[in-house]
Motif scaffolding. Structure first.
Motif, PDB file in Angstrom:
ATOM      1  N   UNK A  88      -3.016 -12.764  -4.093  1.00 47.89           N
ATOM      2  CA  UNK A  88      -1.589 -12.502  -3.977  1.00 47.89           C
ATOM      3  C   UNK A  88      -1.074 -11.631  -5.105  1.00 47.89           C
ATOM      4  N   UNK A  89      -0.084 -10.813  -4.761  1.00 49.92           N
ATOM      5  CA  UNK A  89       0.493  -9.867  -5.708  1.00 49.92           C
ATOM      6  C   UNK A  89       1.995 -10.106  -5.706  1.00 49.92           C
ATOM      7  N   UNK A  90       2.575 -10.126  -6.905  1.00 52.63           N
ATOM      8  CA  UNK A  90       4.015 -10.313  -6.963  1.00 52.63           C
ATOM      9  C   UNK A  90       4.677  -8.950  -7.035  1.00 52.63           C
ATOM     10  N   UNK A  91       5.440  -8.632  -5.996  1.00 53.04           N
ATOM     11  CA  UNK A  91       6.108  -7.338  -5.920  1.00 53.04           C
ATOM     12  C   UNK A  91       7.214  -7.267  -6.968  1.00 53.04           C
ATOM     13  N   UNK A 112       8.621   0.203   8.939  1.00 57.31           N
ATOM     14  CA  UNK A 112       9.092  -0.485  10.144  1.00 57.31           C
ATOM     15  C   UNK A 112       9.887  -1.735   9.803  1.00 57.31           C
ATOM     16  N   UNK A 113       9.587  -2.341   8.661  1.00 58.22           N
ATOM     17  CA  UNK A 113      10.348  -3.516   8.270  1.00 58.22           C
ATOM     18  C   UNK A 113      10.459  -3.559   6.747  1.00 58.22           C
ATOM     19  N   UNK A 114      11.410  -4.333   6.256  1.00 63.28           N
ATOM     20  CA  UNK A 114      11.577  -4.475   4.811  1.00 63.28           C
ATOM     21  C   UNK A 114      12.367  -3.324   4.237  1.00 63.28           C
ATOM     22  N   UNK A 115      13.115  -3.588   3.146  1.00 70.93           N
ATOM     23  CA  UNK A 115      13.935  -2.547   2.545  1.00 70.93           C
ATOM     24  C   UNK A 115      13.192  -1.803   1.452  1.00 70.93           C
ATOM     25  N   UNK A 116      12.253  -2.478   0.842  1.00 73.11           N
ATOM     26  CA  UNK A 116      11.539  -1.796  -0.220  1.00 73.11           C
ATOM     27  C   UNK A 116      10.062  -2.156  -0.222  1.00 73.11           C
ATOM     28  N   UNK A 117       9.314  -1.290  -0.944  1.00 76.33           N
ATOM     29  CA  UNK A 117       7.876  -1.485  -1.036  1.00 76.33           C
ATOM     30  C   UNK A 117       7.585  -2.459  -2.180  1.00 76.33           C
ATOM     31  N   UNK A 177       3.094 -10.967  -1.981  1.00 73.97           N
ATOM     32  CA  UNK A 177       2.450 -10.373  -0.807  1.00 73.97           C
ATOM     33  C   UNK A 177       0.938 -10.503  -0.931  1.00 73.97           C
ATOM     34  N   UNK A 178       0.271 -10.510   0.205  1.00 75.41           N
ATOM     35  CA  UNK A 178      -1.186 -10.558   0.179  1.00 75.41           C
ATOM     36  C   UNK A 178      -1.721  -9.166  -0.159  1.00 75.41           C
ATOM     37  N   UNK A 179      -2.705  -9.118  -1.041  1.00 73.16           N
ATOM     38  CA  UNK A 179      -3.261  -7.819  -1.422  1.00 73.16           C
ATOM     39  C   UNK A 179      -4.222  -7.352  -0.341  1.00 73.16           C
ATOM     40  N   UNK A 180      -3.661  -6.807   0.733  1.00 73.41           N
ATOM     41  CA  UNK A 180      -4.477  -6.372   1.857  1.00 73.41           C
ATOM     42  C   UNK A 180      -3.883  -5.102   2.444  1.00 73.41           C
ATOM     43  N   UNK A 181      -4.706  -4.066   2.504  1.00 69.98           N
ATOM     44  CA  UNK A 181      -4.210  -2.809   3.042  1.00 69.98           C
ATOM     45  C   UNK A 181      -3.871  -2.971   4.522  1.00 69.98           C
ATOM     46  N   UNK A 182      -4.759  -3.647   5.244  1.00 67.91           N
ATOM     47  CA  UNK A 182      -4.543  -3.785   6.684  1.00 67.91           C
ATOM     48  C   UNK A 182      -3.351  -4.687   6.992  1.00 67.91           C
ATOM     49  N   UNK A 183      -3.245  -5.800   6.258  1.00 65.99           N
ATOM     50  CA  UNK A 183      -2.167  -6.728   6.584  1.00 65.99           C
ATOM     51  C   UNK A 183      -0.845  -6.297   5.951  1.00 65.99           C
ATOM     52  N   UNK A 184      -0.839  -6.015   4.653  1.00 70.58           N
ATOM     53  CA  UNK A 184       0.428  -5.749   3.983  1.00 70.58           C
ATOM     54  C   UNK A 184       0.902  -4.300   4.161  1.00 70.58           C
ATOM     55  N   UNK A 185       0.078  -3.327   3.804  1.00 71.30           N
ATOM     56  CA  UNK A 185       0.528  -1.920   3.909  1.00 71.30           C
ATOM     57  C   UNK A 185       0.804  -1.552   5.362  1.00 71.30           C
ATOM     58  N   UNK A 186      -0.176  -1.804   6.229  1.00 71.04           N
ATOM     59  CA  UNK A 186       0.008  -1.440   7.636  1.00 71.04           C
ATOM     60  C   UNK A 186       1.052  -2.322   8.315  1.00 71.04           C
ATOM     61  N   UNK A 187       1.336  -3.474   7.715  1.00 74.86           N
ATOM     62  CA  UNK A 187       2.369  -4.347   8.263  1.00 74.86           C
ATOM     63  C   UNK A 187       3.724  -3.648   8.290  1.00 74.86           C
TER      64      UNK A 187
END
Ligand code: SF4
Ligand code: SF4
Lengths: 127, 255
Positions: free
Chosen positions: A75-78, A41-46, A84-94
């Motif tokens: 925190x995780x550096x992409x 839904x947002x962002x160009x890359x994972x 990004x925050x290492x959170x499935x609910x916040x980051x992945x589902x974001x």
């Protein structure tokens, strides 16, 4: 040997029928019903390159789990340097807010049944 | 001219004493009264609960409601299945070893707020076969990794404070309003208070401390002499639950 011709024909017929799904897919040029996944839904890359993510997202999630729960890191550096925050609910589902059009579609196709959602909350489910 | 038996014993005795006292002074020099060492970067989180202030708010459960809401703690209609992170019980149950006839009746007759003590020497960690329960060295929080818990309940038995709950039933249908940025648990997993480590990392106080309008709860770092918890422990008399067990609970009660 008696009836060698008939036996050989029988074997050939059996092999053709048994391998039908394989050559049918090959002849059709694609394997049946590869799932279409919803675009982010947002962002160009994972957080990793797409190919790598496809192959190793489960390892990444496992690492995140360990870092957050056991080491207290958040925190995780992409790969593009974004934090990004290492959170499935916040980051992945974001970025992929529809679990059914993203996670489930592929998991159903591959017939894997991860139990992430037994505990982690899919907000859509509770809207 | 050799050394005689008496001389030998004298010398060897002194040597042993010398080694022992050397060891002891080293140990005491590098650790505080809890016997744990600090290099100044690790923290030791603790909670201080003011029983006087709390008892003035008869029937108040703001802290319990806030905690159970943000952590998706289910509400069952029977005691048998109960899951609790923070709860109230009688003074008699909480401090039965520290009772005597002449205690302030006001305090003794009022319920006490209880939660996981985040012990410095936690028996629950020692017994957990999967390391699902562990103490974080960086801040002393006794954590649970729910992914790893196999539900053997050794920890439930080992905890002398009844701070752990087992999920006998699927909790989700029993959560009134599911909060989506915190996971729920599943059947067969043990759970307890985590000192709101997910909030501490954002620099926020634990949900219960924030919810208490009456200032009866304080949270902070024991390693920091200027912290609110240290200040309270300096100025007021405090007690802890079952201190004789040596678990070193880090929830303190001001009386
Ligand atoms: S209060 Fe119980 S559960 Fe909490 S750390 Fe101590 S022994 Fe473990
Ligand atoms: S119930 Fe879970 S946390 Fe408790 S001792 Fe067993 S595995 Fe460890």
């Amino acid at each position: 040997m008696y009836d060698a011709g008939k036996v050989i024909i029988g074997i050939i017929v059996f092999l053709v029928i048994a391998s039908f799904p394989i050559w049918y897919a090959v002849a059709g040029g694609k394997s049946a019903d590869i799932p279409e996944l919803e675009k982010a839904a947002k962002g160009d890359n994972c957080v990793m390159e797409t190919e790598e993510m496809r192959a190793a997202h489960m390892d990444l999630l496992n690492d995140w789990r360990k870092l957050v729960v056991r080491d207290g890191l958040r925190y995780y550096t992409a790969f593009d340097g974004e934090k990004v925050e290492m959170s499935m609910t916040k980051t992945c589902l974001g970025c992929h807010p529809n679990k059914d059009a993203f996670c489930d579609r592929c998991h159903n196709y591959m017939a894997v049944n991860p139990y992430c959602w037994d505990c982690h909350v899919n907000p859509k489910e509770f809207e | 001219m050799g050394i005689d038996r008496r001389g030998f014993l004298k010398v060897s005795g002194l040597t042993v004493l010398g080694i022992a006292s050397g060891k002891a002074s080293e140990t005491f020099a590098s650790s505080d009264s809890h016997g744990h060492t600090s290099d100044g970067t690790t923290k030791r989180y603790a909670m201080v609960i003011d029983l006087q202030l709390c008892k003035e708010q008869e029937g108040c459960t703001d802290c319990v409601n806030a905690c159970h809401h943000v952590h998706n703690v289910p509400e069952f209609d029977n005691r048998k299945d109960e899951v609790k992170w923070i709860w109230k019980d009688s003074f008699h149950h909480a401090f039965h070893e520290q009772e005597h006839h002449y205690l302030d009746k006001d305090i003794v007759n009022h319920p006490v707020l209880l939660l996981c003590n985040h012990c410095d020497n936690p028996p629950c960690v020692q017994v957990c076969p999967t390391k699902a329960t562990f103490k974080r060295e960086s801040d002393g929080i006794v954590m649970m990794d729910w992914h790893r818990c196999i539900g053997c309940r050794y920890c439930v038995v080992a905890c002398p404070y009844g701070s752990r709950s087992f999920n006998w039933r699927d909790p989700r249908p029993h959560i009134e309003e599911v909060v989506d940025d915190f996971p729920t648990r599943t059947r067969g997993v043990v759970e307890k208070c985590t000192f709101c480590e997910e909030r501490i990392f954002e620099g926020r106080p634990p949900a219960c401390v924030e919810a208490c309008k009456h200032g009866a709860m304080a949270f902070g770092d024991l390693e920091d002499p200027e912290s609110r918890v240290r200040e309270l422990l300096r100025d007021r008399f405090s007690i802890r639950r079952k201190p004789a067990l040596g678990t070193e609970p880090e929830v303190y009660y001001l009386v």
